[in-house]
Structure formats: C-alpha cells, structure tokens
Motif scaffolding. Structure first.
Motif, short mmCIF file in Angstrom:
data_model
loop_
_atom_site.label_atom_id
_atom_site.label_comp_id
_atom_site.label_asym_id
_atom_site.label_seq_id
_atom_site.Cartn_x
_atom_site.Cartn_y
_atom_site.Cartn_z
N LEU A 1 21.41 58.50 15.86
CA LEU A 1 21.44 58.89 17.27
C LEU A 1 20.42 59.98 17.52
CD1 LEU A 1 25.29 59.09 17.95
CD2 LEU A 1 23.75 57.16 18.33
N VAL A 2 19.70 59.84 18.61
CA VAL A 2 18.74 60.85 19.06
C VAL A 2 19.23 61.33 20.42
CG1 VAL A 2 16.82 59.87 17.75
CG2 VAL A 2 17.24 59.08 20.08
N PRO A 3 18.64 62.40 20.96
CA PRO A 3 19.09 62.88 22.27
C PRO A 3 19.18 61.75 23.30
CG PRO A 3 17.65 64.49 21.28
CD PRO A 3 17.61 63.28 20.38
N GLY A 4 20.30 61.75 24.01
CA GLY A 4 20.60 60.69 24.97
C GLY A 4 21.56 59.67 24.41
N GLY A 5 21.69 59.63 23.08
CA GLY A 5 22.64 58.73 22.43
C GLY A 5 24.05 59.25 22.57
N PHE A 6 25.01 58.38 22.28
CA PHE A 6 26.41 58.79 22.43
C PHE A 6 27.26 58.25 21.31
CE2 PHE A 6 25.76 54.93 24.89
CZ PHE A 6 26.77 54.11 24.44
N ALA A 7 28.41 58.89 21.12
CA ALA A 7 29.39 58.50 20.10
C ALA A 7 30.79 58.72 20.67
CB ALA A 7 29.19 59.32 18.83
N SER A 8 31.79 58.27 19.96
CA SER A 8 33.19 58.39 20.35
C SER A 8 33.52 57.59 21.60
CB SER A 8 33.59 59.86 20.54
OG SER A 8 33.34 60.60 19.37
N GLU A 9 32.78 56.51 21.81
CA GLU A 9 33.00 55.68 22.99
C GLU A 9 34.35 54.99 22.98
OE1 GLU A 9 31.23 53.13 19.84
OE2 GLU A 9 30.69 55.07 20.61
N GLU A 10 34.95 54.84 21.80
CA GLU A 10 36.24 54.16 21.72
C GLU A 10 37.34 54.89 22.50
OE1 GLU A 10 36.09 56.96 18.24
OE2 GLU A 10 34.67 55.59 19.13
N VAL A 11 37.18 56.20 22.66
CA VAL A 11 38.16 56.98 23.43
C VAL A 11 38.16 56.52 24.89
CG1 VAL A 11 38.77 59.29 24.22
CG2 VAL A 11 37.96 58.95 21.88
N CYS A 12 36.98 56.39 25.47
CA CYS A 12 36.87 55.96 26.88
C CYS A 12 37.34 54.52 27.06
CB CYS A 12 35.44 56.08 27.36
SG CYS A 12 34.86 57.77 27.45
N LEU A 13 37.18 53.72 26.01
CA LEU A 13 37.54 52.31 26.09
C LEU A 13 39.01 52.05 25.74
CD1 LEU A 13 34.35 50.92 24.34
CD2 LEU A 13 34.89 50.80 26.78
N GLY A 14 39.70 53.09 25.32
CA GLY A 14 41.11 52.92 24.94
C GLY A 14 41.28 52.12 23.67
N ARG A 15 40.29 52.19 22.79
CA ARG A 15 40.31 51.45 21.52
C ARG A 15 40.82 52.34 20.40
NH1 ARG A 15 36.75 46.84 21.49
NH2 ARG A 15 37.00 45.94 23.54
N ASN B 1 36.18 55.11 35.91
CA ASN B 1 36.06 54.33 37.14
C ASN B 1 34.61 53.99 37.47
OD1 ASN B 1 38.84 54.25 37.65
ND2 ASN B 1 38.76 56.32 38.45
N ILE B 2 33.74 54.02 36.47
CA ILE B 2 32.33 53.65 36.67
C ILE B 2 32.06 52.41 35.82
CG2 ILE B 2 29.94 54.45 36.62
CD1 ILE B 2 31.03 57.33 36.55
N PRO B 3 32.22 51.22 36.41
CA PRO B 3 32.13 49.97 35.63
C PRO B 3 30.85 49.81 34.82
CG PRO B 3 32.96 49.52 37.83
CD PRO B 3 32.54 50.96 37.81
N VAL B 4 29.70 50.17 35.36
CA VAL B 4 28.46 49.97 34.63
C VAL B 4 28.41 50.84 33.36
CG1 VAL B 4 27.07 51.65 35.90
CG2 VAL B 4 25.97 49.67 34.87
N VAL B 5 28.97 52.02 33.43
CA VAL B 5 29.01 52.90 32.25
C VAL B 5 29.98 52.33 31.22
CG1 VAL B 5 29.61 55.21 31.41
CG2 VAL B 5 28.34 54.94 33.54
N LEU B 6 31.14 51.90 31.66
CA LEU B 6 32.11 51.31 30.74
C LEU B 6 31.54 50.06 30.07
CD1 LEU B 6 35.46 51.72 32.68
CD2 LEU B 6 34.66 53.00 30.68
N TRP B 7 30.81 49.25 30.82
CA TRP B 7 30.21 48.04 30.25
C TRP B 7 29.22 48.41 29.14
CZ3 TRP B 7 31.56 43.20 30.30
CH2 TRP B 7 30.67 42.24 29.83
N LYS B 8 28.39 49.42 29.39
CA LYS B 8 27.43 49.87 28.37
C LYS B 8 28.16 50.40 27.14
CE LYS B 8 23.37 50.86 26.78
NZ LYS B 8 22.44 49.79 26.41
N LEU B 9 29.21 51.17 27.34
CA LEU B 9 30.00 51.68 26.21
C LEU B 9 30.58 50.53 25.40
CD1 LEU B 9 31.95 54.64 27.87
CD2 LEU B 9 29.92 54.78 26.41
N LEU B 10 31.08 49.51 26.10
CA LEU B 10 31.67 48.35 25.42
C LEU B 10 30.62 47.59 24.62
CD1 LEU B 10 34.12 46.56 24.90
CD2 LEU B 10 33.54 45.31 26.99
N GLU B 11 29.44 47.36 25.21
CA GLU B 11 28.36 46.66 24.49
C GLU B 11 27.99 47.39 23.21
OE1 GLU B 11 25.69 44.43 27.86
OE2 GLU B 11 25.22 46.52 27.40
#
Length: 86
Positions: free
Chosen positions: A21-35, A60-70
């Motif tokens: 991961l470089v700046p702008g990258g993210f982790a711990s997305e499973e928390v937002c996805l309820g996984r 409540n931001i579908p496009v962000v959730l979709w990116k996290l899921l992908e």
C-alpha cells in the motif's frame, strides 16, 4: 484506514505479502463491509500515517462500498493463492 503517508504491506501470515500500500491505499475494509476479520494484517514498512475513517460515515455511499468490495474480494483471492503456494 487510509494510508496518508509512508508504506504498508498486507501480509497473509506465513504465506507472505499479498499487497503493498502506498499513500491513498486503504486497509481494514472488511469492517465497513460487515465481513469477518480479514486473514491478513497491515505492517508498516516505514514511518507511516494512517487516517481512520469511521465506517458509519461511508456506509451510505454506494460507489465507495462497491470499491471496497472489489478490493476486498481481490485480496481474498490473493491471500488464498499465497496460502496455496506456501
């Protein structure tokens, strides 16, 4: 968590690194996805700053959730391949 500064790697236990991961990258997305907790962990490779974004602020931001899921699904596949190769 969004990486603001520095470098992190996602490590899949003994199977090794699955992503850098470089700046702008993210982790711990499973928390937002309820996984369930992801099978990897974030490791700082240099001095780093991470911004913690509350899950409730993006649920409540579908496009962000979709990116996290992908990204989460891709990381799961990478973790599985790394485990098989180890």
């Amino acid at each position: 968590h969004v990486l603001v500064e520095g470098k992190l790697t996602l490590q899949n236990g003994g199977a090794g690194e699955i992503e850098q991961l470089v700046p702008g990258g993210f982790a711990s997305e499973e928390v937002c996805l309820g996984r369930p907790t992801a099978p990897w962990r974030s490791v700082a490779r240099e001095s780093s700053k991470v911004l913690q974004v509350p899950a409730r602020s993006i649920r409540n931001i579908p496009v962000v959730l979709w990116k996290l899921l992908e990204v989460h699904e891709r990381r799961l596949r990478l973790a599985e391949l790394a485990s098989k190769a180890a």
